[in-house]
Design a protein around this motif. Structure first.
Motif, short mmCIF file in Angstrom:
data_model
loop_
_atom_site.label_atom_id
_atom_site.label_comp_id
_atom_site.label_asym_id
_atom_site.label_seq_id
_atom_site.Cartn_x
_atom_site.Cartn_y
_atom_site.Cartn_z
N ILE A 62 -31.13 17.13 -24.22
CA ILE A 62 -31.37 17.93 -25.43
C ILE A 62 -32.86 18.01 -25.72
O ILE A 62 -33.39 19.08 -26.06
CB ILE A 62 -30.59 17.35 -26.62
CG1 ILE A 62 -29.09 17.57 -26.42
CG2 ILE A 62 -31.05 17.96 -27.94
CD1 ILE A 62 -28.21 16.86 -27.41
N THR A 63 -33.56 16.90 -25.57
CA THR A 63 -35.00 16.90 -25.79
C THR A 63 -35.70 17.81 -24.81
O THR A 63 -36.60 18.58 -25.18
CB THR A 63 -35.55 15.46 -25.67
OG1 THR A 63 -34.85 14.64 -26.61
CG2 THR A 63 -37.03 15.41 -25.96
N ALA A 64 -35.31 17.76 -23.55
CA ALA A 64 -35.92 18.63 -22.54
C ALA A 64 -35.65 20.10 -22.83
O ALA A 64 -36.54 20.95 -22.67
CB ALA A 64 -35.40 18.25 -21.15
N LEU A 65 -34.44 20.43 -23.27
CA LEU A 65 -34.12 21.81 -23.60
C LEU A 65 -34.92 22.31 -24.80
O LEU A 65 -35.41 23.43 -24.81
CB LEU A 65 -32.62 21.96 -23.87
CG LEU A 65 -31.72 21.92 -22.63
CD1 LEU A 65 -30.26 21.88 -23.06
CD2 LEU A 65 -31.98 23.11 -21.75
N ARG A 66 -35.05 21.46 -25.82
CA ARG A 66 -35.85 21.86 -26.99
C ARG A 66 -37.30 22.12 -26.60
O ARG A 66 -37.91 23.09 -27.06
CB ARG A 66 -35.79 20.77 -28.05
CG ARG A 66 -34.52 20.76 -28.83
CD ARG A 66 -34.58 19.72 -29.91
NE ARG A 66 -33.35 19.75 -30.69
CZ ARG A 66 -32.98 18.80 -31.50
NH1 ARG A 66 -33.74 17.74 -31.67
NH2 ARG A 66 -31.86 18.90 -32.17
N ALA A 68 -38.41 23.00 -23.65
CA ALA A 68 -38.47 24.22 -22.83
C ALA A 68 -38.36 25.46 -23.70
O ALA A 68 -39.09 26.44 -23.49
CB ALA A 68 -37.37 24.20 -21.78
N ILE A 69 -37.47 25.45 -24.69
CA ILE A 69 -37.33 26.60 -25.57
C ILE A 69 -38.59 26.82 -26.39
O ILE A 69 -39.07 27.94 -26.54
CB ILE A 69 -36.09 26.44 -26.48
CG1 ILE A 69 -34.82 26.55 -25.66
CG2 ILE A 69 -36.09 27.48 -27.60
CD1 ILE A 69 -33.56 26.20 -26.41
N GLN A 70 -39.14 25.74 -26.91
CA GLN A 70 -40.36 25.86 -27.71
C GLN A 70 -41.52 26.37 -26.86
O GLN A 70 -42.29 27.23 -27.30
CB GLN A 70 -40.70 24.51 -28.33
CG GLN A 70 -41.62 24.63 -29.52
CD GLN A 70 -41.63 23.34 -30.31
OE1 GLN A 70 -41.31 22.29 -29.78
NE2 GLN A 70 -42.01 23.42 -31.58
N LYS A 75 -45.15 30.68 -25.39
CA LYS A 75 -45.73 31.49 -24.32
C LYS A 75 -45.39 32.96 -24.51
O LYS A 75 -46.21 33.84 -24.28
CB LYS A 75 -45.20 31.00 -22.97
CG LYS A 75 -45.78 31.72 -21.79
CD LYS A 75 -45.22 31.13 -20.49
CE LYS A 75 -45.75 31.88 -19.30
NZ LYS A 75 -45.18 31.38 -18.06
N ARG A 76 -44.19 33.24 -24.95
CA ARG A 76 -43.72 34.62 -25.05
C ARG A 76 -44.32 35.35 -26.26
O ARG A 76 -44.71 36.49 -26.16
CB ARG A 76 -42.20 34.61 -25.15
CG ARG A 76 -41.57 35.94 -25.42
CD ARG A 76 -41.08 36.56 -24.19
NE ARG A 76 -40.38 37.80 -24.55
CZ ARG A 76 -40.36 38.83 -23.78
NH1 ARG A 76 -40.95 38.81 -22.63
NH2 ARG A 76 -39.72 39.90 -24.15
#
Length: 98
Positions: A62-66, A68-70, A75-76
């Motif tokens: 979950i920490t890795a996904l958060r 990556a999303i952030q 970046k976007r």
């Protein structure tokens, strides 16, 4: 019910057929009961181990996904800088790590 002895009358043949069906059904039931017993014991042992391992791995995932999303949102949407208010709203909607 062999190759040398078989019923000659139609009633005997029907009875022999019904007995053969009954014997096949009983053997199938007993085999299925044994298989269910052994498979349920094996599945319960594996489920406990697999469940514990996957639950322990969830917080890190979950920490890795958060993160990556952030990073993706930053970046976007950050380099555009068309409107700082919109950029702040978009970035603030991404949940941060607790």
């Amino acid at each position: 019910m062999g190759s040398d002895y078989f019923p000659k009358t139609p009633q005997g043949r029907v009875l022999c057929f019904l007995l053969a069906l009954f014997a096949i059904a009983v053997c199938g039931y007993l085999t299925a009961t044994q298989a269910t017993f052994f498979l349920s014991q094996d599945a319960s042992d594996r489920a406990e181990l697999a469940g514990a391992k996957s639950i322990q791995a969830l917080p890190a995932e979950i920490t890795a996904l958060r993160t990556a999303i952030q990073a993706w949102f930053t970046k976007r949407f950050r380099p555009v800088n068309c409107c700082p208010i919109i950029d702040n709203i978009l970035i603030s909607t991404v949940p941060s790590d607790r």
